[in-house]
Design a protein around this motif. Structure first.
Motif, mmCIF file in Angstrom:
data_model
loop_
_atom_site.group_PDB
_atom_site.id
_atom_site.type_symbol
_atom_site.label_atom_id
_atom_site.label_comp_id
_atom_site.label_asym_id
_atom_site.label_seq_id
_atom_site.Cartn_x
_atom_site.Cartn_y
_atom_site.Cartn_z
ATOM 1 N N ILE A 180 30.632 45.639 31.590
ATOM 2 C CA ILE A 180 30.891 46.022 32.973
ATOM 3 C C ILE A 180 29.580 45.875 33.744
ATOM 4 N N LEU A 181 29.604 45.073 34.807
ATOM 5 C CA LEU A 181 28.397 44.805 35.587
ATOM 6 C C LEU A 181 28.241 45.764 36.759
ATOM 7 N N THR A 182 29.312 45.970 37.533
ATOM 8 C CA THR A 182 29.290 46.882 38.679
ATOM 9 C C THR A 182 30.631 47.583 38.758
ATOM 10 N N THR A 183 30.644 48.718 39.430
ATOM 11 C CA THR A 183 31.884 49.462 39.621
ATOM 12 C C THR A 183 32.013 49.907 41.070
ATOM 13 N N THR A 184 33.261 50.155 41.474
ATOM 14 C CA THR A 184 33.559 50.835 42.726
ATOM 15 C C THR A 184 34.404 52.037 42.337
ATOM 16 N N ASP A 185 35.009 52.688 43.299
ATOM 17 C CA ASP A 185 35.847 53.832 42.947
ATOM 18 C C ASP A 185 37.137 53.410 42.241
ATOM 19 N N SER A 186 37.594 52.154 42.441
ATOM 20 C CA SER A 186 38.862 51.744 41.847
ATOM 21 C C SER A 186 38.818 50.399 41.119
ATOM 22 N N SER A 187 37.621 49.806 40.946
ATOM 23 C CA SER A 187 37.542 48.511 40.272
ATOM 24 C C SER A 187 36.194 48.333 39.591
ATOM 25 N N TYR A 188 36.141 47.316 38.747
ATOM 26 C CA TYR A 188 34.857 46.948 38.154
ATOM 27 C C TYR A 188 34.779 45.435 37.980
ATOM 28 N N THR A 189 33.561 44.930 38.091
ATOM 29 C CA THR A 189 33.285 43.526 37.843
ATOM 30 C C THR A 189 32.730 43.429 36.432
ATOM 31 N N PHE A 190 33.171 42.420 35.696
ATOM 32 C CA PHE A 190 32.760 42.311 34.299
ATOM 33 C C PHE A 190 32.435 40.871 33.953
ATOM 34 N N GLU A 191 31.713 40.723 32.841
ATOM 35 C CA GLU A 191 31.535 39.412 32.237
ATOM 36 C C GLU A 191 31.932 39.552 30.775
ATOM 37 N N TYR A 192 32.422 38.449 30.212
ATOM 38 C CA TYR A 192 32.856 38.490 28.826
ATOM 39 C C TYR A 192 32.624 37.138 28.165
ATOM 40 N N SER A 193 32.547 37.189 26.846
ATOM 41 C CA SER A 193 32.386 35.974 26.052
ATOM 42 C C SER A 193 32.792 36.280 24.622
ATOM 43 N N TYR A 194 33.008 35.212 23.861
ATOM 44 C CA TYR A 194 33.193 35.418 22.428
ATOM 45 C C TYR A 194 31.865 35.890 21.858
ATOM 46 N N VAL A 195 31.920 36.780 20.894
ATOM 47 C CA VAL A 195 30.701 37.300 20.272
ATOM 48 C C VAL A 195 29.907 36.136 19.684
ATOM 49 N N GLY A 196 28.635 36.079 20.013
ATOM 50 C CA GLY A 196 27.759 35.039 19.498
ATOM 51 C C GLY A 196 27.681 33.791 20.352
ATOM 52 N N GLU A 197 28.517 33.681 21.364
ATOM 53 C CA GLU A 197 28.482 32.508 22.238
ATOM 54 C C GLU A 197 27.784 32.845 23.546
ATOM 55 N N THR A 198 27.134 31.868 24.141
ATOM 56 C CA THR A 198 26.361 32.109 25.357
ATOM 57 C C THR A 198 27.166 31.895 26.635
ATOM 58 N N LYS A 199 28.231 31.094 26.594
ATOM 59 C CA LYS A 199 29.027 30.849 27.798
ATOM 60 C C LYS A 199 29.826 32.096 28.157
ATOM 61 N N LYS A 200 29.613 32.581 29.376
ATOM 62 C CA LYS A 200 30.270 33.800 29.827
ATOM 63 C C LYS A 200 31.176 33.500 31.018
ATOM 64 N N GLN A 201 32.230 34.270 31.123
ATOM 65 C CA GLN A 201 33.140 34.218 32.266
ATOM 66 C C GLN A 201 33.051 35.555 32.982
ATOM 67 N N LYS A 202 33.353 35.555 34.273
ATOM 68 C CA LYS A 202 33.341 36.798 35.043
ATOM 69 C C LYS A 202 34.716 37.054 35.625
ATOM 70 N N GLY A 203 34.977 38.324 35.877
ATOM 71 C CA GLY A 203 36.248 38.705 36.486
ATOM 72 C C GLY A 203 36.148 40.088 37.095
ATOM 73 N N THR A 204 37.270 40.537 37.628
ATOM 74 C CA THR A 204 37.369 41.863 38.236
ATOM 75 C C THR A 204 38.608 42.539 37.715
ATOM 76 N N ALA A 205 38.476 43.820 37.396
ATOM 77 C CA ALA A 205 39.608 44.625 36.970
ATOM 78 C C ALA A 205 39.811 45.756 37.985
ATOM 79 N N TYR A 206 41.072 46.078 38.235
ATOM 80 C CA TYR A 206 41.432 47.105 39.222
ATOM 81 C C TYR A 206 42.225 48.199 38.524
ATOM 82 N N LYS A 207 41.829 49.437 38.754
ATOM 83 C CA LYS A 207 42.537 50.562 38.143
ATOM 84 C C LYS A 207 43.817 50.831 38.919
ATOM 85 N N VAL A 208 44.935 50.947 38.189
ATOM 86 C CA VAL A 208 46.229 51.162 38.805
ATOM 87 C C VAL A 208 46.488 52.641 39.002
ATOM 88 N N GLU A 209 46.141 53.453 38.030
ATOM 89 C CA GLU A 209 46.373 54.901 38.158
ATOM 90 C C GLU A 209 45.138 55.671 37.834
#
Length: 122
Positions: free
Chosen positions: A93-122
């Protein structure tokens, strides 16, 4: 006088720290959005401290969770159906707001990362 304004600006700018209240997102119901090659991918998931159940394209996928710290987690697919699903995924998790967070992810051991945003529903 300009030096004083510049010094104050730099001091305030350097002290700014992006918000990271990761504990707020360790459990709950969410949806996420990730853009890969100009294509938007959406999924829904429910997360407890140790399990995440995700629905993507009408398919259910479950993963065991191992939290490294409050902002980083390793996902291990419970019933992998192919070689790609056997690889663990590291999410940070890179940053958060009150209802969402920005994240980066990758397979363990790999350097290529993707980014996305998740939003809390409840």
């Amino acid at each position: 006088m300009r030096f004083l304004y510049l010094a104050l600006f730099l001091l305030l700018f350097n002290c700014y720290e992006s918000q990271r209240n990761c504990k707020d997102f360790k459990t709950g119901t969410f949806y996420s959005e990730v853009i890969i090659d100009d294509i938007l991918y959406k999924s829904e998931f429910e997360r407890s401290e140790s399990l995440q159940v995700e629905i993507y394209n009408g398919k259910i996928d479950s993963s065991q969770l191992r939290w490294i710290n409050d902002c980083e987690v390793i996902f291990k697919t419970i019933n992998p159906k192919n070689m790609a699903e056997e690889k663990d995924i590291h999410l940070k998790i890179l940053t958060t707001t009150d209802s969402s967070y920005t994240f980066e992810y990758s397979y363990v051991g790999e350097t290529k990362k993707q980014k996305g945003t998740a939003y809390k529903v409840e």
